[in-house]
Design an enzyme around this catalytic site. Structure first.
Site, PDB file in Angstrom:
ATOM      1  CD  GLN A 195      -2.862   0.898   2.492  1.00 45.15           C
ATOM      2  OE1 GLN A 195      -2.480   0.228   3.462  1.00 45.15           O
ATOM      3  NE2 GLN A 195      -3.975   1.579   2.498  1.00 45.15           N
ATOM      4  CG  HIS A 199      -1.563   4.349  -1.879  1.00 44.09           C
ATOM      5  ND1 HIS A 199      -1.639   3.008  -2.199  1.00 44.09           N
ATOM      6  CD2 HIS A 199      -2.807   4.698  -1.493  1.00 44.09           C
ATOM      7  CE1 HIS A 199      -2.866   2.583  -1.995  1.00 44.09           C
ATOM      8  NE2 HIS A 199      -3.603   3.580  -1.567  1.00 44.09           N
ATOM      9  CE1 TYR A 377       0.295  -3.871  -5.492  1.00 40.05           C
ATOM     10  CE2 TYR A 377       1.061  -3.408  -7.711  1.00 40.05           C
ATOM     11  CZ  TYR A 377       1.311  -3.863  -6.434  1.00 40.05           C
ATOM     12  OH  TYR A 377       2.551  -4.317  -6.096  1.00 40.05           O
ATOM     13  CG  HIS A 380      -8.760  -2.881  -0.513  1.00 38.85           C
ATOM     14  ND1 HIS A 380      -8.634  -2.483  -1.824  1.00 38.85           N
ATOM     15  CD2 HIS A 380      -8.451  -1.805   0.251  1.00 38.85           C
ATOM     16  CE1 HIS A 380      -8.281  -1.211  -1.851  1.00 38.85           C
ATOM     17  NE2 HIS A 380      -8.162  -0.768  -0.616  1.00 38.85           N
ATOM     18  N   GLY A 518      -0.233  -8.297 -13.942  1.00 40.77           N
ATOM     19  CA  GLY A 518       0.445  -7.445 -12.960  1.00 40.77           C
ATOM     20  C   GLY A 518       1.932  -7.321 -13.224  1.00 40.77           C
TER      21      GLY A 518
HETATM   22  C1  HEM Z   1      -7.277  -1.070   6.241  1.00 39.66           C
HETATM   23  C2  HEM Z   1      -6.627  -0.873   5.142  1.00 39.66           C
HETATM   24  C3  HEM Z   1      -7.125  -0.086   3.965  1.00 39.66           C
HETATM   25  C4  HEM Z   1      -8.091   0.860   3.897  1.00 39.66           C
HETATM   26  C5  HEM Z   1      -8.967   1.417   5.020  1.00 39.66           C
HETATM   27  C6  HEM Z   1      -8.167   1.289   2.512  1.00 39.66           C
HETATM   28  C7  HEM Z   1      -9.036   2.235   2.032  1.00 39.66           C
HETATM   29  C8  HEM Z   1      -9.031   2.740   0.768  1.00 39.66           C
HETATM   30  C9  HEM Z   1      -9.851   3.810   0.304  1.00 39.66           C
HETATM   31  C10 HEM Z   1     -10.908   4.539   1.146  1.00 39.66           C
HETATM   32  C11 HEM Z   1      -9.532   4.046  -0.989  1.00 39.66           C
HETATM   33  C12 HEM Z   1     -10.156   5.098  -1.917  1.00 39.66           C
HETATM   34  C13 HEM Z   1     -11.270   4.463  -2.665  1.00 39.66           C
HETATM   35  C14 HEM Z   1     -12.155   5.453  -3.365  1.00 39.66           C
HETATM   36  O1  HEM Z   1     -12.184   6.618  -3.008  1.00 39.66           O
HETATM   37  O2  HEM Z   1     -12.846   5.010  -4.292  1.00 39.66           O
HETATM   38  C15 HEM Z   1      -8.486   3.120  -1.361  1.00 39.66           C
HETATM   39  C16 HEM Z   1      -7.875   3.066  -2.577  1.00 39.66           C
HETATM   40  C17 HEM Z   1      -6.878   2.172  -2.912  1.00 39.66           C
HETATM   41  N1  HEM Z   1      -6.372   1.165  -2.139  1.00 39.66           N
HETATM   42 FE1  HEM Z   1      -6.841   0.828  -0.201  1.00 39.66          FE
HETATM   43  N2  HEM Z   1      -7.247   0.591   1.776  1.00 39.66           N
HETATM   44  C18 HEM Z   1      -6.591  -0.255   2.621  1.00 39.66           C
HETATM   45  C19 HEM Z   1      -5.584  -1.137   2.299  1.00 39.66           C
HETATM   46  C20 HEM Z   1      -5.035  -1.287   1.027  1.00 39.66           C
HETATM   47  C21 HEM Z   1      -4.002  -2.225   0.703  1.00 39.66           C
HETATM   48  C22 HEM Z   1      -3.317  -3.191   1.666  1.00 39.66           C
HETATM   49  C23 HEM Z   1      -3.731  -2.076  -0.618  1.00 39.66           C
HETATM   50  C24 HEM Z   1      -2.703  -2.896  -1.333  1.00 39.66           C
HETATM   51  C25 HEM Z   1      -2.016  -2.516  -2.355  1.00 39.66           C
HETATM   52  C26 HEM Z   1      -4.610  -1.022  -1.126  1.00 39.66           C
HETATM   53  C27 HEM Z   1      -4.647  -0.555  -2.426  1.00 39.66           C
HETATM   54  C28 HEM Z   1      -5.412   0.505  -2.856  1.00 39.66           C
HETATM   55  C29 HEM Z   1      -5.292   1.108  -4.170  1.00 39.66           C
HETATM   56  C30 HEM Z   1      -4.351   0.700  -5.288  1.00 39.66           C
HETATM   57  C31 HEM Z   1      -6.206   2.166  -4.200  1.00 39.66           C
HETATM   58  C32 HEM Z   1      -6.431   3.178  -5.329  1.00 39.66           C
HETATM   59  C33 HEM Z   1      -5.704   4.455  -4.961  1.00 39.66           C
HETATM   60  C34 HEM Z   1      -5.953   5.590  -5.884  1.00 39.66           C
HETATM   61  O3  HEM Z   1      -5.972   5.384  -7.097  1.00 39.66           O
HETATM   62  O4  HEM Z   1      -6.106   6.718  -5.421  1.00 39.66           O
HETATM   63  N3  HEM Z   1      -5.387  -0.582  -0.092  1.00 39.66           N
HETATM   64  N4  HEM Z   1      -8.221   2.323  -0.271  1.00 39.66           N
END
Ligand code: HEM
Ligand code: NAG
Ligand code: NAG
Length: 593
Positions: A195, A199, A377, A380, A518
């Site tokens: 993550q 990011h 990617y 989650h 990927g």
């Molecule tokens: C408790 C842990 C996590 C939470 C609460 C979380 C929460 C979120 C949220 C709220 C978003 C934005 C979604 C939206 O606005 O549509 C997001 C995007 C994303 N998350 Fe997570 N996430 C978590 C863990 C992870 C993990 C472990 C990965 C692994 C790679 C990951 C990968 C991504 C990716 C690639 C995006 C898209 C980001 C972007 O394009 O801005 N997340 N996540």
């Protein structure tokens, strides 16, 4: 009476004529095979551009002689995967023969990268090549153009006019019932690294829409450490010896508080300003795991600055800062290839980060992040049901935005705890914790807004045979039957749901498509970095031999242990001894540790 009848007949005729003559855009059928380009000609004609595909004919389906040979000799991805994940003795021998190992690594890098167009091609507004699409880097690029707007169904011509309800899909197929641990033993140290690392280049600009990005560096630029603007970077810098600002709390070096560095960060309103830490990425206050990595990298930056300063006492702050940044970029790529991808792949073949392997190849040192890579990617399912730190359990609501966890326990304890806690299996479905299911729901919705082509089109683009049935996709019958009912046809199956619902490889974290799609994006992004190019990849770029050595010997373990007092257990997988028999099994209870 008669008049209404005539009018009715006329209207009916009109309608019939319309349905007969309103020709369907032939590109909606995806007629062009083998990566040929479909161009709409006239009202209802099309042409396939087969240039340099190795194929010819109306639909680019006839192979030239060499393509036939190539196709015949090319081992299938599942065969290769089997080979690479078995026969450890063989790979151990091979590891000692550097000539063969290098050739194989070169092959891996070129074969994978060649699947990614470079310079990039389409974006979400341009389904044909254009200067705007090329030059406007606020767009994510796209591997495949959007489904034409005039197609009869959302994914082309197959399936129903309406795609299944997103919420239903997510709850039925993606929601976790019971925690399914990753059989490869992946831990939270890995999950938070994933993550944190991704990011820096996945930062969708939701103000503009799901096809746009705020991360204009399009790759490993470490903007998550240094900020994405010069102004933010300057706020974060100490302007002494190249270092970043920091604070010391109870003997621990931590990122500075927003009291001293007033930059934009996302925190809940109730959090007092001295508890708000200021770092490169404005969203990383969200999770202690991300803040932990931010702290580790901050310490590493300042540590490397000291080393460089010692070697170059005459250098000014700017040069120390800039050179250290390049060293950290190098360390990141080294760790991602040799620790992170190595673990993820499950390969016995030992991967190496050696940019020189590509100097004899036609390789473009540039990269543009694709929106498909971003979707792919969304891992989650890695996230557990609760987070265990030093034996203390934290539910989501107590973990998210809880800065005290880092302050109270310190980096060392967090590493130790996260390294011992199992992450969830990404593939296979039904493994996303309810607290973050909404992320998947939104994502599928964005995929529709962006008019993603169906999953099977992506299979073809990556040289894989399209699935013929839902059974073939999921490797079982129950989910498959439900999916078939919802989608109507396997060629209407969507990109992200398919990636998560594809049958995982045996004892692996996910299935074939996640690997085959990927890996190209990932390796292209890593090796496409300017530091890997011939004019950069030399000791002087990194301040001389010492800096170059730091890059070339970087490991996850060193990254952590150079920056804490007592070196804890550090790895991307749980220790092999703590749950030996469940290591390869699936029946582990839902408790971690
Ligand atoms: C408790 C842990 C996590 C939470 C609460 C979380 C929460 C979120 C949220 C709220 C978003 C934005 C979604 C939206 O606005 O549509 C997001 C995007 C994303 N998350 Fe997570 N996430 C978590 C863990 C992870 C993990 C472990 C990965 C692994 C790679 C990951 C990968 C991504 C990716 C690639 C995006 C898209 C980001 C972007 O394009 O801005 N997340 N996540
Ligand atoms: C090309 O593809 C179209 C649409 O899929 C199909 O109808 C046609 O028969 C194909 N033509 C040839 C020569 O293969
Ligand atoms: C990029 O495209 C978007 C959408 O059309 C537009 O709003 C923006 O101004 C463009 N950016 C640049 C730098 O041209």
């Amino acid at each position: 009476m008669e008049a209404t009848r005539i009018i009715f007949l006329l209207v009916l005729l009109c309608f019939l004529k319309m349905t007969v003559t309103t020709a369907i855009n032939p590109c909606c059928y995806y007629p062009c095979q083998n990566r040929g380009i479909c161009v709409n000609i006239g009202k209802d004609g099309y042409e396939c551009d087969c240039t340099r595909t190795g194929y010819y004919g109306v639909n680019c389906s006839l192979p030239y002689f060499w393509s036939r040979i190539h196709k015949f000799l090319k081992p299938s991805p599942s065969f290769m995967h089997h080979l690479l994940t078995h026969y450890q003795w063989f790979w151990n021998i091979l590891d000692g023969i550097s000539f063969i190992r290098d050739s194989l690594m070169r092959y891996v890098l070129t074969a994978r990268s060649n699947l990614i167009p470079s310079p990039p091609t389409y974006n979400s507004d341009y389904d044909y090549l254009s200067w705007e699409g090329y030059s406007n880097v606020t767009y994510f690029t796209r591997l495949l153009p959007p489904v034409p707007k005039d197609c009869p169904t959302p994914t082309g011509t197959k399936g129903y006019k309406e795609l299944p309800d997103v919420k239903f899909l997510a709850e039925e197929f993606l929601l976790r019932r019971q925690f399914i641990p990753d059989p490869q033993g992946t831990n939270l140290m890995f999950a938070f690294f994933a993550q944190h690392f991704t990011h820096q280049f996945f930062r969708t600009d939701f103000n503009k829409g799901p096809g746009f990005t705020k991360a204009l560096g399009h790759g490993v630029d470490l903007s998550h450490i240094y900020g994405d603007t010069l102004e933010r970077q300057h706020q974060l810098r100490l302007f002494k010896d190249g270092k970043l600002k920091y604070q010391v709390v109870n003997g621990e070096v931590l990122p500075p508080s927003m009291k001293d560095v007033p930059i934009r960060m996302k925190y809940p309103d109730v959090l007092p300003v001295e508890k708000r830490l200021a770092i490169g990425n404005d969203l990383f206050g969200l999770l202690p795991g991300l803040m932990m990595y931010a702290t580790i990298w901050l310490r590493e930056h300042n540590r490397v600055c000291d080393i460089l300063k010692h070697e170059h006492p005459t250098w000014n702050d700017e040069q120390l800062f800039q050179t250290t940044r390049l060293i950290l970029i190098g360390e990141t790529i080294k760790i991602v290839i040799e620790d992170y991808v190595q673990h993820l792949s499950g390969y016995y073949f030992k991967m190496t980060f050696n940019p020189e392997l590509l100097f004899s190849e036609h390789f473009q040192y540039r990269n543009r992040i694709a929106v498909e890579f971003n979707h792919l990617y969304h891992w989650h399912p890695l996230m557990p049901d609760c987070f265990v730190v030093k034996g203390q359990e934290f539910a989501y609501e107590n973990f998210i935005f809880n800065v005290d966890i880092l302050m109270k326990f310190g980096v060392e304890a967090l590493v130790e705890s996260f390294a011992k806690q199992r992450a969830g299996r990404i593939g296979g479905g039904k493994n996303i914790n309810k607290n973050i299911l909404h992320v998947a729901i939104n994502l599928i919705e964005y995929g529709r807004q962006l008019r993603f082509q169906p999953f099977n089109q992506y299979r073809k683009q990556f040289g894989l045979t399209p699935y013929k049935s839902f059974q073939e996709l999921t490797g079982e019958t129950e989910l498959a039957a439900k999916l078939e009912k919802l989608y109507g046809h396997i060629d209407a199956m969507e990109f992200y749901p398919a990636l998560l619902l594809e049958a995982p490889y045996e004892n692996a974290i996910f299935g074939q498509s996640m690997v085959e799609m990927g890996a190209p994006f990932s390796l292209k992004g890593l090796m496409g970095n300017p530091i890997c190019s011939p004019d950069y990849w030399k000791p002087s770029t990194f301040g001389g031999k010492t800096g170059f050595d730091i890059v070339n010997t970087a490991t996850l373990k060193k990254l952590v242990c150079h920056n804490v007092k007592n070196c804890p257990y550090v790895a991307f997988h749980v220790p092999h001894n703590i749950d030996d028999e469940s290591e390869r099994g699936k029946k582990e209870p839902s408790t971690e540790l």
